[in-house]
Design a protein around this motif. Structure first.
Motif, short mmCIF file in Angstrom:
data_model
loop_
_atom_site.label_atom_id
_atom_site.label_comp_id
_atom_site.label_asym_id
_atom_site.label_seq_id
_atom_site.Cartn_x
_atom_site.Cartn_y
_atom_site.Cartn_z
N SER A 57 -7.12 -24.35 -5.33
CA SER A 57 -6.41 -25.51 -5.87
C SER A 57 -6.30 -26.57 -4.78
N PRO A 58 -5.76 -27.75 -5.10
CA PRO A 58 -5.66 -28.80 -4.09
C PRO A 58 -4.74 -28.42 -2.94
N GLU A 89 -11.37 -27.61 -0.77
CA GLU A 89 -10.32 -27.35 -1.73
C GLU A 89 -10.84 -27.40 -3.17
N SER A 90 -10.03 -26.88 -4.09
CA SER A 90 -10.31 -26.92 -5.54
C SER A 90 -11.68 -26.33 -5.89
N SER A 116 -8.67 -16.67 -3.02
CA SER A 116 -8.22 -16.41 -4.38
C SER A 116 -8.94 -15.19 -4.96
N PHE A 117 -8.25 -14.47 -5.82
CA PHE A 117 -8.75 -13.21 -6.37
C PHE A 117 -10.12 -13.37 -7.05
N TRP A 213 -4.52 -20.76 -12.54
CA TRP A 213 -3.66 -20.76 -11.36
C TRP A 213 -2.97 -22.11 -11.17
N PHE A 214 -3.68 -23.17 -11.50
CA PHE A 214 -3.14 -24.51 -11.24
C PHE A 214 -3.44 -25.41 -12.42
N SER A 215 -2.42 -25.66 -13.23
CA SER A 215 -2.54 -26.57 -14.37
C SER A 215 -1.15 -27.08 -14.70
#
Length: 381
Positions: A57-58, A89-90, A116-117, A213-215
């Motif tokens: 993610s950022p 990133e991202s 990240s997994f 994860w990121f929203s």
């Protein structure tokens, strides 16, 4: 010797004496460098160890990725010009992550942190070809000769937050905004609930999954759904502060996760379960520089200074804060374990008998909700 030769010799002695006196007066000592052997070259300065980080993610997410970024900055400051760090990133948890890792290696990185997994299979593929690169995969479970896995015991932070939630809920209904249904996340949900039930066994819990994860929009929507369902204290296993912000907008309470999120919604904030990756990143960097990098799996928590609950709100009763401190001390000296029986799942089945402590095999395979949590884990049998 002629008079001319005598005068020349006296002038030389006099000039030398003046030069020496000047050096002594300035407090300097002149060193004469040994003459280099014919054809010899000055020793080249060793190249810095290049270390690359891949983020899901950022950097500015305020949570998971931001904490990894703080760890990267910490080792860059500590080791100085001995290392050179970079990040991307991202990066999606897809084949694109493999391309990114190969590109990192192509640019000279010899140590790569995949944070990240969902990068797991792609780490394995890249590592199989790039034998001279060391890979560190966060939250994964697959290792190789040049692949280590590492994680923090986020469930310890979730349990500590749960104690606070148990002391602060008025509806006796707490909630979790969850990301993706993997054992790590399910373990955190359950640990949060166990912490709350250690204060009040009658507490119930609801969970809404966003499958990302990121929203921030989905996280906010999920939080709203929980609040509409009677939840007045929320935890999260997502990467942004959207849940906390939504809590403040709706007049309920929530926690920050992974990073200190207190500044995002100070009125709603009850505490932040913070990860500190710096101790682990420092160890791995030093080991690599010393030629002592080793594979395997590493799981650090409160004991190692990698996990903590910080910025507990002022209005939390002292009795509750004391409970948190006692549990934290027990985690540090290993006299207390979150997953100690008797524990039942939400169907009434005993998953841990009385007195038994869940081992790593148990903890990494959790696919059920504990007693008091509504519903069923997506994909569970």
């Amino acid at each position: 010797m002629t008079n001319l030769q005598k005068r020349s010799l006296l002038q030389t002695v006099a000039l030398t004496a003046v030069a020496v006196a000047a050096l002594v007066g300035c407090g300097k000592k002149e060193e004469v460098a040994p003459a280099a052997a014919p054809g010899a070259e000055a020793p080249a300065k060793s190249e810095p160890l290049k270390i690359a980080f891949m983020y899901v993610s950022p950097v500015g997410d305020g949570g998971w990725t931001y904490q990894h970024e703080l760890g990267r900055r910490a080792i860059q400051e500590k080791f100085g010009d001995r290392i050179e760090t970079s990040f991307v990133e991202s990066v999606p948890e897809s084949a694109d992550s493999e391309r990114v890792m190969r590109d990192m290696a192509g640019q000279g990185s010899k140590l790569v942190f995949a944070t990240s997994f969902g990068y797991q299979e792609f780490v394995q593929k890249a590592a199989a070809d790039l034998k001279d690169v060391k890979f560190e995969h966060a939250t994964g479970y697959k290792t190789a000769g040049n692949v280590a896995t590492y994680d923090t015991k986020t469930f310890e932070g979730a349990y500590l937050a749960g104690i606070v939630a148990g002391g602060m809920t008025k509806t006796k209904t707490i909630g979790v905004v969850a990301s993706v249904p993997i054992p790590e996340v399910v373990r955190n949900i359950n640990s949060f609930v166990l912490g709350a039930q250690s204060v009040d066994p009658a507490i119930k819990a609801k969970v809404v999954w966003v499958n990302e994860w990121f929203s921030p929009p989905k996280e906010s929507e999920a939080a709203t759904s929980l609040i509409n369902g009677g939840v007045d204290v929320m935890y999260q296993n997502t990467n942004s502060p959207a849940v906390l912000k939504t809590a403040q907008e709706r007049g309920v309470r929530a926690f920050g996760k992974d990073g200190d999120m207190s500044a995002f919604a100070p009125q709603a904030h009850l505490g932040s379960a913070v990860i500190d990756w710096t101790p682990y990143y420092t160890k791995v960097t030093q080991d690599t520089l010393d030629g002592k990098w080793e594979g395997g799996s590493f799981w650090w928590g409160v004991k190692e200074g990698a996990m903590d609950l910080v910025k507990i709100a002022d209005d939390v009763p002292q009795e509750v804060k004391d409970r948190v401190a006692k549990a934290k001390a027990g985690m540090k000296d290993e006299s207390f374990h979150v997953w100690t029986g008797p524990i039942q799942d939400n169907a009434g089945k005993e998953v841990l008998p009385a007195g038994k402590v869940g081992d790593n095999a148990f903890l990494t395979g959790i696919d059920f909700y504990v007693h008091g949590v509504e519903g069923k884990v997506p994909g569970a049998k």
